[in-house]
Design a protein around this motif. Structure first.
Motif, PDB file in Angstrom:
ATOM      1  N   LEU A   9       0.840  -1.210   0.000  1.00  0.00           N
ATOM      2  CA  LEU A   9       0.000   0.000   0.000  1.00  0.00           C
ATOM      3  C   LEU A   9       0.870   1.253   0.000  1.00  0.00           C
ATOM      4  O   LEU A   9       0.429   2.320  -0.396  1.00  0.00           O
ATOM      5  N   VAL A  55       1.340  -7.714  -7.161  1.00  0.00           N
ATOM      6  CA  VAL A  55      -0.050  -7.995  -6.782  1.00  0.00           C
ATOM      7  C   VAL A  55      -0.270  -9.501  -6.609  1.00  0.00           C
ATOM      8  O   VAL A  55      -1.140  -9.928  -5.835  1.00  0.00           O
ATOM      9  N   GLN A  69       5.748  -4.966 -15.610  1.00  0.00           N
ATOM     10  CA  GLN A  69       4.633  -5.475 -14.808  1.00  0.00           C
ATOM     11  C   GLN A  69       3.298  -5.122 -15.480  1.00  0.00           C
ATOM     12  O   GLN A  69       2.355  -5.912 -15.445  1.00  0.00           O
ATOM     13  N   ARG A  87       2.658  -7.567 -18.138  1.00  0.00           N
ATOM     14  CA  ARG A  87       2.326  -8.871 -17.568  1.00  0.00           C
ATOM     15  C   ARG A  87       0.905  -8.871 -17.003  1.00  0.00           C
ATOM     16  O   ARG A  87       0.139  -9.799 -17.216  1.00  0.00           O
ATOM     17  N   GLU A  88       0.559  -7.781 -16.325  1.00  0.00           N
ATOM     18  CA  GLU A  88      -0.768  -7.716 -15.703  1.00  0.00           C
ATOM     19  C   GLU A  88      -1.886  -7.624 -16.742  1.00  0.00           C
ATOM     20  O   GLU A  88      -3.024  -7.980 -16.455  1.00  0.00           O
ATOM     21  N   SER A 111      -8.751 -10.528 -15.102  1.00  0.00           N
ATOM     22  CA  SER A 111      -9.785 -11.553 -14.933  1.00  0.00           C
ATOM     23  C   SER A 111     -11.160 -10.943 -15.159  1.00  0.00           C
ATOM     24  O   SER A 111     -11.544  -9.987 -14.479  1.00  0.00           O
ATOM     25  N   VAL A 129      -7.249  -3.380  -2.913  1.00  0.00           N
ATOM     26  CA  VAL A 129      -5.917  -3.546  -3.512  1.00  0.00           C
ATOM     27  C   VAL A 129      -5.056  -4.556  -2.751  1.00  0.00           C
ATOM     28  O   VAL A 129      -3.986  -4.918  -3.232  1.00  0.00           O
ATOM     29  N   PRO A 147      -5.938  -9.823  -4.945  1.00  0.00           N
ATOM     30  CA  PRO A 147      -5.174  -9.871  -6.212  1.00  0.00           C
ATOM     31  C   PRO A 147      -5.840  -9.091  -7.344  1.00  0.00           C
ATOM     32  O   PRO A 147      -6.058  -9.610  -8.437  1.00  0.00           O
ATOM     33  N   VAL A 148      -6.190  -7.863  -7.075  1.00  0.00           N
ATOM     34  CA  VAL A 148      -6.865  -7.015  -8.061  1.00  0.00           C
ATOM     35  C   VAL A 148      -5.827  -6.153  -8.765  1.00  0.00           C
ATOM     36  O   VAL A 148      -5.072  -5.436  -8.113  1.00  0.00           O
ATOM     37  N   ARG A 149      -5.797  -6.246 -10.084  1.00  0.00           N
ATOM     38  CA  ARG A 149      -4.869  -5.419 -10.859  1.00  0.00           C
ATOM     39  C   ARG A 149      -5.480  -4.028 -11.012  1.00  0.00           C
ATOM     40  O   ARG A 149      -6.712  -3.894 -11.098  1.00  0.00           O
ATOM     41  N   ARG A 152      -1.260   2.640 -10.599  1.00  0.00           N
ATOM     42  CA  ARG A 152      -0.172   1.716 -10.271  1.00  0.00           C
ATOM     43  C   ARG A 152       1.012   2.458  -9.642  1.00  0.00           C
ATOM     44  O   ARG A 152       1.731   1.903  -8.819  1.00  0.00           O
ATOM     45  N   THR A 153       1.206   3.693 -10.060  1.00  0.00           N
ATOM     46  CA  THR A 153       2.400   4.404  -9.603  1.00  0.00           C
ATOM     47  C   THR A 153       2.113   5.336  -8.425  1.00  0.00           C
ATOM     48  O   THR A 153       2.972   6.109  -8.045  1.00  0.00           O
ATOM     49  N   ARG A 154       0.909   5.267  -7.894  1.00  0.00           N
ATOM     50  CA  ARG A 154       0.634   6.093  -6.708  1.00  0.00           C
ATOM     51  C   ARG A 154       0.529   5.209  -5.465  1.00  0.00           C
ATOM     52  O   ARG A 154       0.202   4.034  -5.564  1.00  0.00           O
ATOM     53  N   GLU A 155       0.820   5.807  -4.343  1.00  0.00           N
ATOM     54  CA  GLU A 155       0.679   5.068  -3.092  1.00  0.00           C
ATOM     55  C   GLU A 155      -0.780   5.111  -2.676  1.00  0.00           C
ATOM     56  O   GLU A 155      -1.391   6.174  -2.642  1.00  0.00           O
TER      57      GLU A 155
END
Lengths: 303, 609
Positions: free
Chosen positions: A61, A79, B66, B69-70, B75, B161, B164-166, B603-606
């Protein structure tokens, strides 16, 4: 990283910065930790010591400012690791417009479970956390304790190998606290690895095998609870049914061997034990004043 | 309806584009490449500043790898779960209020919309569909921009998050869920709108007493003439045969059938106020005032380049060449009977006056047909042009030529390869007619108005999905209010994209943004150049940079004004299938592009703070 190591952090650091990139606070300083398979690991420390930051870094996180965390053999930011992880946040951050069934069904779908598996898992978990009668009620109608229980159920929906619990007993009444601790112990018996953070020392002492004590973002102590709590230069004698003469004699024996008698008194139980005893008695004999014989507090009995 | 842009065949639009532009697919790929390189550059700079040159590069590589890949790990079950959640969330946020608002608008619309307009259907259809468009876009904006930020605020995102949620699934789920909600709202609005238009425009008349007898040369009564009663602000002329079968003739954009019932003929409800004319367009060329063939007419000033003009009282003409005209006449179609008697066509003229003339009097022109093979040309048929109005006419089957001989339209004026030319000229000196390719068409049998109405709703749907995608993608990085503001700016710029591009290309008067601001403050005339000097050079320098930036932004701006097809339905024209497919393809491109941008932003944020 060995097979037995579930979590490994190497010089894990986190610095919070403002919009302009200036350092606000150094929340974690070069933390090196290893959590082994099948143990209950406690992160202990006062508020702001970096416990929750550590959990969030492990979960991905937050991104580390330096160092790295490897969880179940994968980078914390991957993930894919979440397939085998369950997480109970400090507060149960769930969708309040869903009911218990819908909540667990939703999280089950996120694990790509088939409808049959999901249905079975939802039923089992709802019964396991004691929400069978409230399964159709929206979460916004739940009490704090019920919300924590459904929160725990969502963390277990995928039958995870690693469970991260952030302040698991926060906001729970003593009965809820005990049930939560019993649940944690049961999960360990099932072979799961549990990492919990708390600032409630009693909770950690009751359930954890190993603990790490953090303070101001630094690791101050790490080891087995029983070893850390053992005071090497003090010997404790516990006995039942001693007369005053016998006590005097024991005092004299200690003095004869150049020892210092620190205390000789009737031991007290913990408030938690007393409270739980009263509740149990009250349930067994409704309408009558409770008669509880205070049990002697012994940490070994609780595990 | 005045069509301002040519609708290209789908494959040409996709691969080649018009003469002066790229095909959509190469343009899309170029934009993707540009955005990708820009994102890599910015990402690397930020990462290198924080973690050093090598580690920064490693981070960028890992994020991109990544990401690919993701992409393969997405899904459908997770996306659908998140979409269901978005639907429930939207329901909780009382989106259904939009329907209540729409209902209130329709309830009060009757106060303001009158049927005394010459084309009441146009007024009603444009009103209800425009209202539906703005309401749907407003709801889409709120849903898209505030959903993810709300999850961040309530921290419910933590429990998502850590599964396993992309990130891509999170974005796609939101877009899908809100699109489903918007689709349902749009469906209800569309049905209500259709019913509202029909109920509002439906009316009947009665045939007024005192029908006049119509007799033939031998004084034998062959029918009756008369008028209907005045209802809904108008009346019709009536023509009946001897059995009192007939029709109330076209007025206010519709007709009524009349059948005998007892002694008095009965007028049936209005027909044809909602139409879906199917035009068959030809190829347009021009003759200049000296009679020389040109690709384009002349420009009369600041006019849209798609349309050009011909001079009045000269040899200038607009010439449309239509292919396969014989096939229209011989087609196995119920309308063939009509086509066999005369060839129906439509003409839209943009009139440009250089002097007032008689202001009430329309400008006159002529229409001729010509065989492109033999050069045989018919006598001129005169007409009066009303600016931007659809003039539906027919070319009679029997036509005379200047030598006085009579010729058959299909046998003599259509070439052996099925081509026919229609020539249009302006007769009045100093006046001009403006034409584009779509301004003259042969009328094919009408399409279904209901289906056409659905096509308009589809174009609203396309806009809705794009707005949702922009809102969701921007909210992956921005707070709710800022994401909403960003989306609003995107929509507004999209609606005024042509002007925006004009400023960026320096084709608008008043210069670039800084120069315009300076002129605004100093109240300078936009037609006068700024005084030369270092200040002006600085302004032009800044404008140069800003205009390049604006031009780059314009490449990704959705052209919302072009998406709207309300005018087609309101003016009674069928929306071409090419146009529908182009809109859907554009929508898909935006969803894919914005989902990818949203993925990397998230993806690139916290997630936590």
């Amino acid at each position: 990283m060995s097979e037995e190591t579930v979590i490994q952090t190497r010089a894990l650091s986190k610095v919070y910065r403002d919009f302009w990139g200036r350092q606000k606070v150094r929340a974690l300083k070069a933390l090196d930790l290893e959590v082994h398979r099948g143990e209950i690991f406690g992160l202990l420390g006062p508020n702001g010591s970096g416990k929750t930051t550590t959990i969030k870094l492990i979960l991905g996180l937050l991104f580390p400012s330096a160092g790295e965390a490897v969880v179940l053999g994968k980078a914390a930011t991957d993930v894919g690791k979440n397939e085998r992880i369950g997480y109970l946040p400090e507060e149960s951050y769930l969708y309040r417009f869903l009911n218990a069934e819908e909540t667990l069904d939703f999280y089950g779908r996120l694990f790509d479970m088939t409808p049959e598996t999901r249905q079975e898992r939802v039923d089992t978990l709802i019964k396991q956390v004691g929400l069978d009668k409230a399964r159709k009620r929206q979460l916004q109608e739940y009490s704090k304790g019920m919300t924590r229980r459904i929160g725990l159920a969502q963390a277990l929906v995928n039958n995870p190998d690693l469970i991260l619990l952030d302040e698991p007993t926060s906001g729970l009444d003593p009965i809820g606290t005990r049930e939560m601790k019993d649940m944690i112990l049961r999960l360990r018996e099932e072979g799961k690895t549990i990492v919990m953070c708390s600032h409630l020392l009693a909770d950690v002492q009751d359930v954890c095998d190993r603990i790490a004590i953090l303070h101001q973002g630094e690791l101050k102590e790490l080891g087995r609870v029983d070893q850390l709590l053992t005071v090497e230069d003090i010997t404790q004698i516990r006995a039942r049914g001693l007369s005053e003469e016998c006590k005097n004699e024991v005092s004299q024996v200690i003095a004869r061997h150049s020892g210092e008698l620190l205390e000789m008194a009737n031991p007290t139980t913990t408030l938690e034990e007393l409270f739980l005893g009263i509740v149990r008695d009250s349930e067994a004999r409704p309408g009558r004043r409770a008669k509880v014989t205070a049990p002697v507090s012994n940490p070994d009995n609780k595990k | 309806m005045v069509l301002e842009r040519e609708i290209l065949p789908y494959m040409q639009w996709l691969l080649q584009g018009a003469d002066d532009s790229w095909g959509t697919l190469p343009h899309f790929l170029l934009v993707v490449l540009g955005c990708g390189l820009l994102a890599l550059g910015v990402g690397y700079c930020i990462s290198a500043a924080r973690h050093g040159f090598l580690h920064g590069g490693d981070n960028v590589y890992r994020v991109v790898a990544q990401g690919f890949r993701e992409l393969s790990e997405i899904s459908p079950r997770r996306v659908w779960a998140l979409a269901r959640l978005a639907i429930k969330e939207a329901w909780q946020r009382r989106v259904v209020v939009a329907l209540v608002v729409f209902g209130i608008i329709l309830l009060f619309a009757a106060w303001f919309l009158k049927t005394d307009n010459q084309d009441p259907a146009k007024l009603y259809i444009s009103f209800v569909l425009t209202a539906a468009t703005y309401l749907i876009l407003g709801i889409s904006l709120l849903l898209g921009a505030f959903s993810l930020p709300h999850d961040f605020k309530t921290k419910t995102i933590y429990t998502i998050v850590t599964k396993p949620v992309r990130s891509g699934e999170l974005i796609l789920g939101r877009i899908l869920g809100f699109s489903i909600v918007g689709t349902l709202l749009l469906l209800v609005m569309a049905v209500c709108s259709y019913v509202f238009v029909h109920r509002s425009l439906s009316h009947t008349h009665r045939v007024e007493t005192g029908l006049k007898h119509v007799s033939n040369a031998s004084q034998e009564v062959i029918g009756y003439d008369g008028n209907t009663s005045k209802n809904a602000y108008h009346r019709h002329e009536v023509q009946l045969d001897i059995d009192k079968h007939g029709a109330a003739l076209s007025n206010f954009g519709h007709v009524h059938a009349i059948e005998p019932r007892g002694d008095a003929p009965q007028v049936y409800p209005a027909e044809g106020y909602m139409r879906a004319r199917v035009p068959k367009w030809g190829k347009l060329r021009f003759l200049d005032r000296k009679g020389l063939l040109k690709e384009r007419g002349i420009s009369v000033g600041s006019e849209w380049s798609y349309r050009s003009f011909i001079d009045g009282n000269s040899q200038a003409a607009a010439i449309w060449t239509f292919n396969n005209v014989s096939a229209i006449a011989t087609a196995d179609d119920p309308a063939t009977e009509i086509v066999e008697d005369a060839l129906p066509f439509g003409l839209i003229v943009r009139v440009f006056r250089t002097h007032k003339g008689v202001i009430d009097q329309p400008i006159s022109g002529t229409i001729q047909v010509r065989n492109p093979e033999t050069g045989l040309r018919s006598d001129a048929i005169s007409f009066f042009a009303v600016d931007a109005k659809v003039d539906e006419r027919t070319i009679p089957r029997k036509l005379t030529t200047p030598d006085g001989t009579e010729h058959d339209l299909y046998k003599d004026f259509v070439s052996s390869n099925g081509q026919l030319e229609i020539w249009v000229q302006c007769l009045e000196r100093g006046q001009y007619f403006g034409f584009a390719k779509a301004d003259c068409y042969l009328s094919l049998p009408d399409g279904s108005p209901g289906v056409n109405f659905s096509k308009v709703c589809l174009s609203i749907w396309v806009q809705m999905v794009i707005v949702i995608s922009i809102g969701v993608a921007s909210s992956a990085f921005l707070s709710g209010a800022v994401a909403m503001l960003f989306t609003v700016v995107f929509i507004l710029l999209g609606f005024f994209r042509d002007f925006f591009v004009g400023v960026a290309r320096d084709t608008q008067h008043g210069g670039g943004p800084v120069e315009s601001l300076v002129r605004l403050v100093r109240q300078d005339n936009v037609m006068i150049e700024l005084d030369p000097g270092p200040g002006t050079s600085l302004i032009e320098g800044i404008d140069f940079v800003l205009q390049k930036f604006m031009l780059s932004v314009a490449q990704v701006l959705p052209d919302f004004s072009a998406f709207s097809t309300v005018d087609f339905a309101a003016s009674g024209f069928d929306i071409p299938a090419n146009r529908v497919w182009q809109d859907l393809t554009t929508c898909l491109a935006y969803v894919v592009g914005l989902a990818v941008i949203g993925y990397f932003l998230l993806r690139t944020r916290e997630v936590a703070k």
